[in-house]
Design an enzyme around this catalytic site. Structure first.
Site, PDB file in Angstrom:
ATOM      1  N   LYS A   1       0.858  -1.180   0.000  1.00  0.00           N
ATOM      2  CA  LYS A   1       0.000   0.000   0.000  1.00  0.00           C
ATOM      3  C   LYS A   1       0.898   1.234   0.000  1.00  0.00           C
ATOM      4  O   LYS A   1       1.457   1.613   1.022  1.00  0.00           O
ATOM      5  CB  LYS A   1      -0.927  -0.001   1.214  1.00  0.00           C
TER       6      LYS A   1
ATOM      7  N   LYS B   1      -2.790  -2.955   7.664  1.00  0.00           N
ATOM      8  CA  LYS B   1      -1.890  -1.863   7.995  1.00  0.00           C
ATOM      9  C   LYS B   1      -0.703  -2.342   8.841  1.00  0.00           C
ATOM     10  O   LYS B   1      -0.820  -3.310   9.591  1.00  0.00           O
ATOM     11  CB  LYS B   1      -2.662  -0.778   8.778  1.00  0.00           C
TER      12      LYS B   1
ATOM     13  N   CYS C   1     -20.022  19.817  27.687  1.00  0.00           N
ATOM     14  CA  CYS C   1     -20.387  21.161  28.119  1.00  0.00           C
ATOM     15  C   CYS C   1     -21.899  21.277  27.987  1.00  0.00           C
ATOM     16  O   CYS C   1     -22.476  20.836  26.993  1.00  0.00           O
ATOM     17  CB  CYS C   1     -19.687  22.164  27.214  1.00  0.00           C
TER      18      CYS C   1
HETATM   19  S1  IVH Z   1      -7.018  -0.200  -4.359  1.00  0.00           S
HETATM   20  C1  IVH Z   1     -11.477   0.074  -4.363  1.00  0.00           C
HETATM   21  N1  IVH Z   1      -4.451  -0.690  -4.282  1.00  0.00           N
HETATM   22  O1  IVH Z   1      -5.050   3.374  -0.559  1.00  0.00           O
HETATM   23  C2  IVH Z   1     -10.024  -0.070  -4.133  1.00  0.00           C
HETATM   24  N2  IVH Z   1      -5.239   1.283  -3.203  1.00  0.00           N
HETATM   25  O2  IVH Z   1      -7.318   3.367   1.374  1.00  0.00           O
HETATM   26  C3  IVH Z   1      -9.299   1.205  -4.226  1.00  0.00           C
HETATM   27  N3  IVH Z   1      -3.480   2.664  -2.199  1.00  0.00           N
HETATM   28  O3  IVH Z   1      -7.180   5.694  -2.101  1.00  0.00           O
HETATM   29  C4  IVH Z   1      -7.898   1.239  -3.914  1.00  0.00           C
HETATM   30  N4  IVH Z   1      -1.783   1.381  -2.778  1.00  0.00           N
HETATM   31  O4  IVH Z   1      -4.661   5.892  -2.504  1.00  0.00           O
HETATM   32  C5  IVH Z   1      -5.436   0.151  -3.899  1.00  0.00           C
HETATM   33  N5  IVH Z   1      -2.206  -1.235  -4.316  1.00  0.00           N
HETATM   34  C6  IVH Z   1      -3.177  -0.402  -3.963  1.00  0.00           C
HETATM   35  C7  IVH Z   1      -2.919   0.786  -3.231  1.00  0.00           C
HETATM   36  C8  IVH Z   1      -3.985   1.605  -2.860  1.00  0.00           C
HETATM   37  C9  IVH Z   1      -2.153   2.492  -2.172  1.00  0.00           C
HETATM   38  C10 IVH Z   1      -4.206   3.798  -1.587  1.00  0.00           C
HETATM   39  C11 IVH Z   1      -5.085   4.569  -2.544  1.00  0.00           C
HETATM   40  C12 IVH Z   1      -6.474   4.498  -1.976  1.00  0.00           C
HETATM   41  C13 IVH Z   1      -6.198   4.163  -0.554  1.00  0.00           C
HETATM   42  C14 IVH Z   1      -7.356   3.401   0.025  1.00  0.00           C
END
Ligand code: IVH
Length: 699
Positions: A138, A334, A446
């Protein structure tokens, strides 16, 4: 005035400037103001008085008003708090750009996989049936959607709020990894992926920025985002941006039937695909891969914050579909948060939109995962007591992705015991009203309601925020100052603003006033989900706002239903509670909001000034069950319950858990019991699973 020989440019009244002089002066002002911004924001050390700084800003705006053609793309009048404000055209995504759900542990990953298996009938019935997943690092960058028509790059858009992004085509074309032409691709193809900056490029860029007095970025991701969103594409071109492709949006045909197959196509078309992407046959392989990548993390040339898992088979992806804004067929695993130790200097208390008092740790600034942190949340009074956190303590703080940093541990040194125990305030620090803690609640609130400036101010900020009213050029800074001066007390006041109210206010000139008025007018018509979200009802986020809009379709009927729902046991209350995703506590907060006389007044006032457009469901015109209420009961044979629900909803039906007069169909599987019986008593149509499929034309 006649220009004297020795007069400097700065001394000439704007209206006496020639176009040539004006251009020079705008250039000089841009440079000077940027320099002062830098002293102020980056060095925390202004070198001129606020009044002198304002004079420069005012002069800049005055000249711009007189010479609109000379307005610079980097004009100080376009900056908010040192950042360049958006000057990009908006682009509506043909298919929304979604986000991902997160898992943080092996158990959570197992739950995710179990959920997928329970959803897909053939996997539910056969625990041994293989479920292949693609694991991709990611990347911590900014996602972007690239549209190719007949193989030519015609548009590049940022993610924005997922529905609408910004047109950054010219800038994207300057990135080497992004091909401008591709061969052998479908006629229409949107390639999605991540624009990022390598760690070494980031360090290099900051060095140059420091030398030239440019903006210093906190981490590679901010640097990538800031570089991509430059109004001047010549600047983007100089920035070292990279790109990995991993997904698609709109496509005219799909000559691939797995995620892995898609990655192969991407490579063939000339895109960079992350070399660590891996096809994993089972969860054991996913976990082994996660550990391996975790170990490589620090030495990888770019930042990653986890591993993304995607179900390989596309037919399964399609059936699994989406919940709210994330797919059911993908998840991000994560990496653990990054931690660091520092001194907690002081505990302050913040008052939020709903009156909740949040204790905040004011820290000795420290770098955690590349970001300087000087404040962290302490959650609530119990948290402080539990950890026995005291001012002056040495503490461990943790930061995970974008989440607000938090204090997770006190290092109990020898002086800890001699420090004073922390007493949570009994009065609101903003308005001095009593702060109370309801039984069974963690939060202290509050009791000042909207008489508390913090609450009223925070509500207004939420009202105009990006996912709510999103009024262009009307940010937190303005809300704060208008609120402080009594110009805006409640949301409706925004729509009563007249140019005369702003005339003569510091920093406002004819042009900026006209722009603001236009931006406000544009929002006099607003979609229902945005409006419901903007109201700031306790516990109602964007997903719930959408759910309510989908169920009640117009704001008037939502309001009427919520009035009815005040009566315990009423049909209206039953209906609210039968919405999947709305529990008792949330329902109480929603009903409470609509009951409260002050809120009613605010709504009446607002609705006099704006129109809330009805919720438009996705096109289900060919669906026979659009708008119908369906209940599934008993054991279904061809699909699992979640799949049944999701597919019915995709056809525009509303799926409820209980049978009432309002139910249109009850779909009864094997051994259906009391619900089928009740349906027959009420005369509601009962369908077999087969009859249901015949009705909707599937399976
Ligand atoms: S798939 C519907 N693949 O993570 C699926 N996202 O939390 C859409 N990201 O907005 C995302 N590496 O900016 C996908 N190999 C990867 C990714 C990735 C980074 C980021 C991306 C997305 C966010 C989602």
């Amino acid at each position: 005035m006649s220009a004297k020989k020795k007069q400097t440019l700065r001394e000439i009244t704007p209206k006496d400037l020639t176009a040539e002089q004006a251009e020079k002066e705008l250039d000089a002002l841009a440079k000077e103001i940027t320099e002062h911004d830098r002293h102020y924001h980056l060095n925390d050390a202004p070198v001129i008085t606020d009044a002198d700084y304002d004079k420069l800003q005012r002069r800049n705006i005055e000249i711009e008003t007189l010479f609109p053609l000379l307005v610079r793309t980097d004009s100080p009048s376009k900056k908010v708090g040192g950042e360049i404000k958006s000057g990009f055209n908006k682009v509506k995504h043909s298919r929304p750009m979604l986000s991902l759900g997160n898992v943080f542990s092996n158990d959570e990953l197992q739950d995710f996989i179990d959920g997928v298996r329970r959803f897909l009938k053939e996997l539910k019935d056969d625990a041994k049936a293989p479920l292949e997943m693609v694991a991709e690092p990611k990347i911590d960058g900014v996602s972007i959607s690239l549209r190719y028509e007949s193989g030519v790059l015609v548009q590049a858009a940022t993610r924005g709020d997922g529905v609408e992004g910004e047109d950054v085509t010219t800038n994207a074309k300057t990135i080497n990894d992004i091909p401008q032409k591709i061969d052998g691709a479908p006629d229409v193809l949107e390639v999605r992926g991540e624009v990022y900056m390598t760690k070494s490029d980031f360090a290099e860029l900051n060095k140059t920025q420091e030398k030239t007095g440019g903006k210093i970025f906190a981490n590679p991701r901010n640097a990538a985002a800031g570089s991509l969103r430059q109004l001047d594409s010549a600047i983007t071109k100089e920035r070292p941006l990279s790109f990995f492709a991993y997904a698609w949006g709109d496509v005219s045909s799909m000559p691939w039937d797995t995620q892995w197959g898609y990655l192969e196509h991407l490579k063939k078309w000339g895109f960079k695909v992350n070399p660590l992407a891996k096809l994993c046959p089972d969860i054991a392989a996913l976990l082994a891969n996660y550990d391996k990548i975790g170990h490589q993390r620090a030495t990888l040339p770019y930042d990653i914050d986890g591993v993304v898992y995607k179900i390989n088979r596309l037919d399964w992806q399609e059936r699994l579909g989406f919940v709210a804004r994330s797919p059911r067929w993908a998840v991000a695993h994560k990496f653990p948060a990054e931690k660091a130790e520092t001194i907690l200097n002081k505990i302050t208390v913040q008052v939020g939109r709903t009156g909740v008092l949040t204790p905040v740790a004011e820290l000795e600034p420290i770098t955690v995962g590349g970001v300087v942190v000087s404040r962290a949340t302490l959650h609530n009074a119990d948290y402080i007591t539990e950890l026995d956190i005291r001012e002056g303590d040495r503490v461990t703080i943790q930061r995970a992705g974008d989440v607000i940093p938090q204090v997770v541990e006190v290092i109990k040194d020898k002086n800890h015991g001699s420090r004073k125990k922390y007493n949570f305030p009994e009065k609101c620090p903003e308005c001095a009203a009593h702060a109370v803690r309801e039984k069974g609640e963690a939060a202290t609130r509050c009791t000042g309601g909207l008489t508390c400036p913090a609450q009223a101010g925070e509500r207004l900020k939420h009202f105009v925020s990006r996912d709510a009213f999103d009024i262009e050029g009307f940010g937190t800074k303005h809300i704060k100052s208008f609120f402080a001066d009594g110009l805006i007390k409640s949301p409706a006041d925004i729509f009563h603003l007249k140019p005369a109210d702003l005339n003569g206010r510091e920093g406002w000139k004819e042009k900026s006033i006209t722009n603001l008025m236009a931006a406000i007018n544009e929002r006099r018509q607003i979609e229902m989900p945005r409006f419901v979200y903007a109201l700031g009802i306790n516990q109602v986020g964007q997903a719930t706002a959408r759910l309510l809009s989908k169920t009640y379709t117009s704001f008037a009927s939502l309001r009427k239903a919520m009035e009815g729902a005040q009566t315990i046991g009423s049909d209206a209350m039953e209906e609210l509670l039968s919405i999947d995703g709305i529990g008792k506590s949330m329902a109480d907060d929603i009903i409470e909001f609509f009951k409260e006389p002050h809120n009613q007044k605010v709504l009446d006032e607002l609705l006099k000034n704006i129109t809330v457009t009805d919720f438009v469901a996705p096109d289900t015109s060919s669906s026979k069950v659009a708008g119908k209420t369906v209940v599934f009961t008993g054991t279904l044979e061809t699909m699992t319950r979640p799949e049944a629900k999701a597919s019915a909803e995709a056809l525009g039906a509303r799926v409820s858990g209980s049978v009432s007069k309002k139910t249109d169909y009850v779909v009864a599987g094997l051994a259906a019991g009391s619900k089928e019986k009740r349906a027959r008593e009420l005369g509601v149509m009962v369908l077999s699973e087969e009859e249901w499929h015949n009705l909707v034309g599937g399976k």
